[in-house]
Design a protein around this motif. Structure first.
Motif, mmCIF file in Angstrom:
data_model
loop_
_atom_site.group_PDB
_atom_site.id
_atom_site.type_symbol
_atom_site.label_atom_id
_atom_site.label_comp_id
_atom_site.label_asym_id
_atom_site.label_seq_id
_atom_site.Cartn_x
_atom_site.Cartn_y
_atom_site.Cartn_z
ATOM 1 N N ARG A 132 0.803 -1.104 -0.003
ATOM 2 C CA ARG A 132 0.082 -0.120 0.118
ATOM 3 C C ARG A 132 0.758 1.171 -0.100
ATOM 4 O O ARG A 132 1.763 1.061 0.664
ATOM 5 C CB ARG A 132 -1.012 -0.010 1.286
ATOM 6 C CG ARG A 132 -1.918 0.874 1.400
ATOM 7 C CD ARG A 132 -2.523 0.609 2.694
ATOM 8 N NE ARG A 132 -2.496 1.711 3.601
ATOM 9 C CZ ARG A 132 -3.211 1.743 4.743
ATOM 10 N NH1 ARG A 132 -3.917 1.011 5.174
ATOM 11 N NH2 ARG A 132 -2.934 2.786 5.538
ATOM 12 N N TYR A 133 0.702 2.228 -0.690
ATOM 13 C CA TYR A 133 1.534 3.343 -0.814
ATOM 14 C C TYR A 133 0.652 4.731 -0.953
ATOM 15 O O TYR A 133 -0.441 4.464 -1.492
ATOM 16 C CB TYR A 133 2.622 3.523 -1.914
ATOM 17 C CG TYR A 133 1.913 3.490 -3.487
ATOM 18 C CD1 TYR A 133 2.118 4.839 -3.924
ATOM 19 C CD2 TYR A 133 1.240 2.556 -4.155
ATOM 20 C CE1 TYR A 133 1.840 4.906 -5.201
ATOM 21 C CE2 TYR A 133 1.033 2.796 -5.541
ATOM 22 C CZ TYR A 133 1.184 4.070 -6.067
ATOM 23 O OH TYR A 133 0.770 4.231 -7.074
ATOM 24 N N GLN A 134 1.123 5.627 -0.527
ATOM 25 C CA GLN A 134 0.548 7.047 -0.510
ATOM 26 C C GLN A 134 1.168 7.794 -1.592
ATOM 27 O O GLN A 134 2.303 8.040 -1.726
ATOM 28 C CB GLN A 134 0.863 7.751 1.032
ATOM 29 C CG GLN A 134 -0.065 8.829 1.129
ATOM 30 C CD GLN A 134 -1.486 8.476 1.583
ATOM 31 O OE1 GLN A 134 -1.718 7.342 2.080
ATOM 32 N NE2 GLN A 134 -2.373 9.463 1.263
ATOM 33 N N SER A 135 0.232 8.361 -2.585
ATOM 34 C CA SER A 135 0.769 9.345 -3.564
ATOM 35 C C SER A 135 0.214 10.564 -3.287
ATOM 36 O O SER A 135 -0.605 10.766 -2.382
ATOM 37 C CB SER A 135 0.414 8.675 -5.087
ATOM 38 O OG SER A 135 -0.954 8.659 -5.281
ATOM 39 N N THR A 182 -4.333 7.100 -1.626
ATOM 40 C CA THR A 182 -3.838 5.828 -1.111
ATOM 41 C C THR A 182 -3.999 4.594 -2.180
ATOM 42 O O THR A 182 -5.278 4.505 -2.582
ATOM 43 C CB THR A 182 -4.351 5.263 -0.053
ATOM 44 O OG1 THR A 182 -4.010 6.318 1.199
ATOM 45 C CG2 THR A 182 -3.483 4.219 0.711
ATOM 46 N N THR A 207 7.571 7.507 -5.401
ATOM 47 C CA THR A 207 6.998 7.183 -4.034
ATOM 48 C C THR A 207 8.158 7.100 -3.130
ATOM 49 O O THR A 207 9.297 6.631 -3.498
ATOM 50 C CB THR A 207 6.480 5.847 -3.879
ATOM 51 O OG1 THR A 207 5.581 5.802 -4.993
ATOM 52 C CG2 THR A 207 5.770 5.663 -2.719
ATOM 53 N N SER A 220 6.417 6.316 2.405
ATOM 54 C CA SER A 220 4.833 6.352 2.120
ATOM 55 C C SER A 220 4.544 5.073 1.792
ATOM 56 O O SER A 220 3.551 4.666 1.155
ATOM 57 C CB SER A 220 4.600 7.424 1.178
ATOM 58 O OG SER A 220 5.308 7.145 -0.156
#
Length: 183
Positions: free
Chosen positions: A83-86, A90, A119, A123
């Motif tokens: 899972r990553y935050q851009s 999310t 990324t 994150s």
């Protein structure tokens, strides 16, 4: 968190600090990828604070040990769920990598996510990792290497002078082009 070099895999065990009311509180164990044990402990408290009402000041680390893979001589396929935050929100993602070790595959993941999606390492949250059989692969890039008769041809090599060996020609300049196909 910065990723300089190879990621390592740590098992971190922690719990809420013992009090008179709760002399033996529940312990929590997490497997975390980090470049060093200091960052592994920090990530442990970051994730635990999201799941339980606990933080570094109210808890204690019982154990932090690096996990090392036993067989790191054969190339394996790994699937990584993350899972990553851009900048836009999310996102959940699944990626496949080929490497000798799981930590090598995770290092590839961090490098690729930085290159393709810009990324930052802080994150990215790795949800799950698993070694994959050739039949379980979903991405075409990994499938091309999973065949039984895969070959890596060395095409168009130029023979040059090495120590104690002769070059293609004794002369510095010649009138014929070198033969580079040895097939």
């Amino acid at each position: 968190m910065t990723v300089a070099g190879k990621m390592r895999q740590y098992q971190v065990v922690g719990r809420k600090a013992a009090t008179e009311d709760h002399p033996n509180p529940e312990a929590y164990r997490m497997i975390i990828f980090a470049p060093c044990p200091v960052i592994a402990r920090s990530k442990f408290w970051y994730y635990l604070h999201q799941f339980r009402k606990m933080k570094k000041t109210t808890g204690e680390i019982l154990d932090c040990v690096e996990l090392v893979e036993k067989n790191s001589r054969t190339v394996k396929n790994y699937g990584i769920w993350l899972r990553y935050q851009s900048r836009s929100g999310t996102h959940n993602m699944y990626r496949e990598f080929r490497d000798l070790t799981l930590t090598g595959a995770v290092s590839q993941l961090y490098d690729e996510m930085a290159g393709r999606h810009r990324t930052r390492p802080r994150s990215i949250q790795i949800i799950r990792t698993a070694p994959l059989k050739a039949s379980e692969l979903k991405r075409t890039n990994g499938m091309q290497f999973a065949k039984a008769n895969v070959k890596f041809p060395l095409s168009h090599r130029v023979a040059s002078a090495k120590r104690n060996q002769k070059a293609l020609s004794d002369r510095t300049f010649t009138t014929v082009r070198p033969t580079t196909f040895f097939g």
